[in-house]
Design a protein around this motif. Structure first.
Motif, PDB file in Angstrom:
ATOM      1  N   UNK A  24       7.042 -10.503 -11.802  1.00 40.02           N
ATOM      2  CA  UNK A  24       7.572 -10.558 -13.161  1.00 40.02           C
ATOM      3  C   UNK A  24       7.236  -9.273 -13.923  1.00 40.02           C
ATOM      4  N   UNK A  25       6.023  -8.822 -13.784  1.00 37.29           N
ATOM      5  CA  UNK A  25       5.554  -7.650 -14.510  1.00 37.29           C
ATOM      6  C   UNK A  25       6.185  -6.354 -13.999  1.00 37.29           C
ATOM      7  N   UNK A  26       6.234  -6.185 -12.683  1.00 39.25           N
ATOM      8  CA  UNK A  26       6.642  -4.899 -12.114  1.00 39.25           C
ATOM      9  C   UNK A  26       8.100  -4.828 -11.644  1.00 39.25           C
ATOM     10  N   UNK A  27       8.708  -5.955 -11.307  1.00 36.48           N
ATOM     11  CA  UNK A  27      10.028  -5.902 -10.690  1.00 36.48           C
ATOM     12  C   UNK A  27      11.148  -6.569 -11.490  1.00 36.48           C
ATOM     13  N   UNK A  28      10.807  -7.333 -12.499  1.00 39.90           N
ATOM     14  CA  UNK A  28      11.833  -8.087 -13.220  1.00 39.90           C
ATOM     15  C   UNK A  28      12.946  -7.190 -13.755  1.00 39.90           C
ATOM     16  N   UNK A  29      12.603  -6.094 -14.403  1.00 35.70           N
ATOM     17  CA  UNK A  29      13.637  -5.221 -14.976  1.00 35.70           C
ATOM     18  C   UNK A  29      14.543  -4.629 -13.910  1.00 35.70           C
ATOM     19  N   UNK A  30      14.019  -4.432 -12.705  1.00 34.15           N
ATOM     20  CA  UNK A  30      14.852  -3.880 -11.630  1.00 34.15           C
ATOM     21  C   UNK A  30      15.907  -4.872 -11.165  1.00 34.15           C
ATOM     22  N   UNK A  31      15.769  -6.123 -11.570  1.00 32.01           N
ATOM     23  CA  UNK A  31      16.744  -7.133 -11.171  1.00 32.01           C
ATOM     24  C   UNK A  31      18.074  -6.954 -11.896  1.00 32.01           C
ATOM     25  N   UNK A  32      18.053  -6.319 -13.061  1.00 34.11           N
ATOM     26  CA  UNK A  32      19.284  -6.217 -13.851  1.00 34.11           C
ATOM     27  C   UNK A  32      19.527  -4.831 -14.449  1.00 34.11           C
ATOM     28  N   UNK A  33      18.753  -3.818 -14.072  1.00 40.14           N
ATOM     29  CA  UNK A  33      19.017  -2.484 -14.614  1.00 40.14           C
ATOM     30  C   UNK A  33      20.044  -1.736 -13.759  1.00 40.14           C
ATOM     31  N   UNK A  34      20.389  -0.519 -14.152  1.00 39.66           N
ATOM     32  CA  UNK A  34      21.430   0.263 -13.470  1.00 39.66           C
ATOM     33  C   UNK A  34      20.967   0.943 -12.189  1.00 39.66           C
ATOM     34  N   UNK A  35      19.683   0.978 -11.943  1.00 42.75           N
ATOM     35  CA  UNK A  35      19.172   1.673 -10.761  1.00 42.75           C
ATOM     36  C   UNK A  35      19.426   0.822  -9.500  1.00 42.75           C
ATOM     37  N   UNK A  36      20.129   1.383  -8.503  1.00 40.23           N
ATOM     38  CA  UNK A  36      20.409   0.619  -7.278  1.00 40.23           C
ATOM     39  C   UNK A  36      19.120   0.256  -6.540  1.00 40.23           C
ATOM     40  N   UNK A  37      19.165  -0.873  -5.845  1.00 40.98           N
ATOM     41  CA  UNK A  37      18.030  -1.268  -5.026  1.00 40.98           C
ATOM     42  C   UNK A  37      18.002  -0.437  -3.761  1.00 40.98           C
ATOM     43  N   UNK A  38      16.805  -0.195  -3.259  1.00 49.85           N
ATOM     44  CA  UNK A  38      16.649   0.512  -1.991  1.00 49.85           C
ATOM     45  C   UNK A  38      17.213  -0.327  -0.850  1.00 49.85           C
ATOM     46  N   UNK A  39      17.644   0.340   0.181  1.00 52.16           N
ATOM     47  CA  UNK A  39      18.065  -0.355   1.399  1.00 52.16           C
ATOM     48  C   UNK A  39      16.825  -0.910   2.076  1.00 52.16           C
ATOM     49  N   UNK A  40      16.996  -2.012   2.774  1.00 53.51           N
ATOM     50  CA  UNK A  40      15.926  -2.653   3.547  1.00 53.51           C
ATOM     51  C   UNK A  40      14.750  -3.146   2.704  1.00 53.51           C
ATOM     52  N   UNK A  41      15.020  -3.545   1.464  1.00 56.43           N
ATOM     53  CA  UNK A  41      13.960  -4.149   0.661  1.00 56.43           C
ATOM     54  C   UNK A  41      13.499  -5.435   1.339  1.00 56.43           C
ATOM     55  N   UNK A  42      12.215  -5.766   1.251  1.00 54.34           N
ATOM     56  CA  UNK A  42      11.769  -7.017   1.861  1.00 54.34           C
ATOM     57  C   UNK A  42      12.375  -8.225   1.143  1.00 54.34           C
ATOM     58  N   UNK A  43      12.660  -9.247   1.920  1.00 49.57           N
ATOM     59  CA  UNK A  43      13.254 -10.475   1.397  1.00 49.57           C
ATOM     60  C   UNK A  43      12.202 -11.582   1.418  1.00 49.57           C
ATOM     61  N   UNK A  44      12.155 -12.360   0.355  1.00 48.65           N
ATOM     62  CA  UNK A  44      11.239 -13.505   0.301  1.00 48.65           C
ATOM     63  C   UNK A  44      11.486 -14.366   1.534  1.00 48.65           C
ATOM     64  N   UNK A  45      10.432 -14.857   2.152  1.00 48.43           N
ATOM     65  CA  UNK A  45      10.555 -15.597   3.411  1.00 48.43           C
ATOM     66  C   UNK A  45      11.476 -16.809   3.298  1.00 48.43           C
ATOM     67  N   UNK A  46      11.510 -17.463   2.143  1.00 53.04           N
ATOM     68  CA  UNK A  46      12.372 -18.637   1.966  1.00 53.04           C
ATOM     69  C   UNK A  46      13.836 -18.260   1.774  1.00 53.04           C
ATOM     70  N   UNK A  47      14.121 -16.978   1.588  1.00 53.44           N
ATOM     71  CA  UNK A  47      15.497 -16.529   1.369  1.00 53.44           C
ATOM     72  C   UNK A  47      16.061 -15.787   2.575  1.00 53.44           C
ATOM     73  N   UNK A  48      15.273 -15.677   3.626  1.00 50.21           N
ATOM     74  CA  UNK A  48      15.755 -15.035   4.850  1.00 50.21           C
ATOM     75  C   UNK A  48      16.669 -16.005   5.594  1.00 50.21           C
ATOM     76  N   UNK A  49      17.722 -15.459   6.170  1.00 47.99           N
ATOM     77  CA  UNK A  49      18.654 -16.272   6.955  1.00 47.99           C
ATOM     78  C   UNK A  49      18.590 -15.756   8.384  1.00 47.99           C
ATOM     79  N   UNK A  50      18.073 -16.573   9.266  1.00 44.46           N
ATOM     80  CA  UNK A  50      17.949 -16.172  10.666  1.00 44.46           C
ATOM     81  C   UNK A  50      18.805 -17.038  11.588  1.00 44.46           C
ATOM     82  N   UNK A  51      19.201 -18.222  11.110  1.00 38.62           N
ATOM     83  CA  UNK A  51      20.042 -19.102  11.919  1.00 38.62           C
ATOM     84  C   UNK A  51      21.483 -18.614  11.914  1.00 38.62           C
TER      85      UNK A  51
END
Length: 147
Positions: free
Chosen positions: A62-89
């Motif tokens: 919340x403190x360090x990443x929240x603003x990056x969720x909706x600002x104009x700066x693109x996300x880096x490629x290969x950012x880590x994904x929360x384990x519950x949001x990974x799709x492996x099936x």
């Protein structure tokens, strides 16, 4: 920053999703196109309160990443994904695309919503921030598959 609540942006996203095919390959990451379509449903389901996942609030996120969720700066490629949001099936392309398109449309219908439930990890977002967050996540993954 573009928002999924803007009808022109909504149309752009829908067109880009429809350009995907079973042959679409990722420029980065481990997911195939069907898994990516399923993965992209999670944030929309979270906003629409259709997500059975239970995620814990994270003060540091919340403190360090929240603003990056909706600002104009693109996300880096290969950012880590929360384990519950990974799709492996294995996922089927056509149903996953149809579900995603349905969720995108349902979410965009909330463009005038005043009060949203807090995000389970990042807390409170304004309506404008929710629209930007959804666009940014979809755009990131559609770029991953060159559409």
């Amino acid at each position: 920053m573009k928002s999924l609540f803007d009808p022109l942006v909504l149309n752009e996203i829908e067109n880009r999703i429809n350009k995907l095919s079973t042959d679409s390959s990722a420029a980065w990451g481990k997911m195939n196109v069907s898994q990516m379509l399923h993965h992209c449903q999670f944030p929309l389901k979270t906003a629409l309160k259709k997500n059975p996942l239970t995620l814990k609030p994270n003060f540091l996120a919340k403190l360090f990443f929240k603003k990056s969720m909706y600002n104009d700066k693109p996300w880096r490629k290969n950012l880590p994904t929360h384990s519950k949001l990974k799709v492996v099936k294995t996922k089927e392309f056509t149903p996953e695309r149809e579900i995603l398109l349905e969720l995108v449309a349902k979410f965009s219908n909330h463009r005038d919503k005043k009060e949203w439930e807090p995000h389970p990890i990042f807390g409170k977002f304004t309506n404008e921030q929710w629209g930007q967050l959804q666009y940014k996540h979809l755009d990131h993954h559609l770029q991953q598959f060159d559409v």
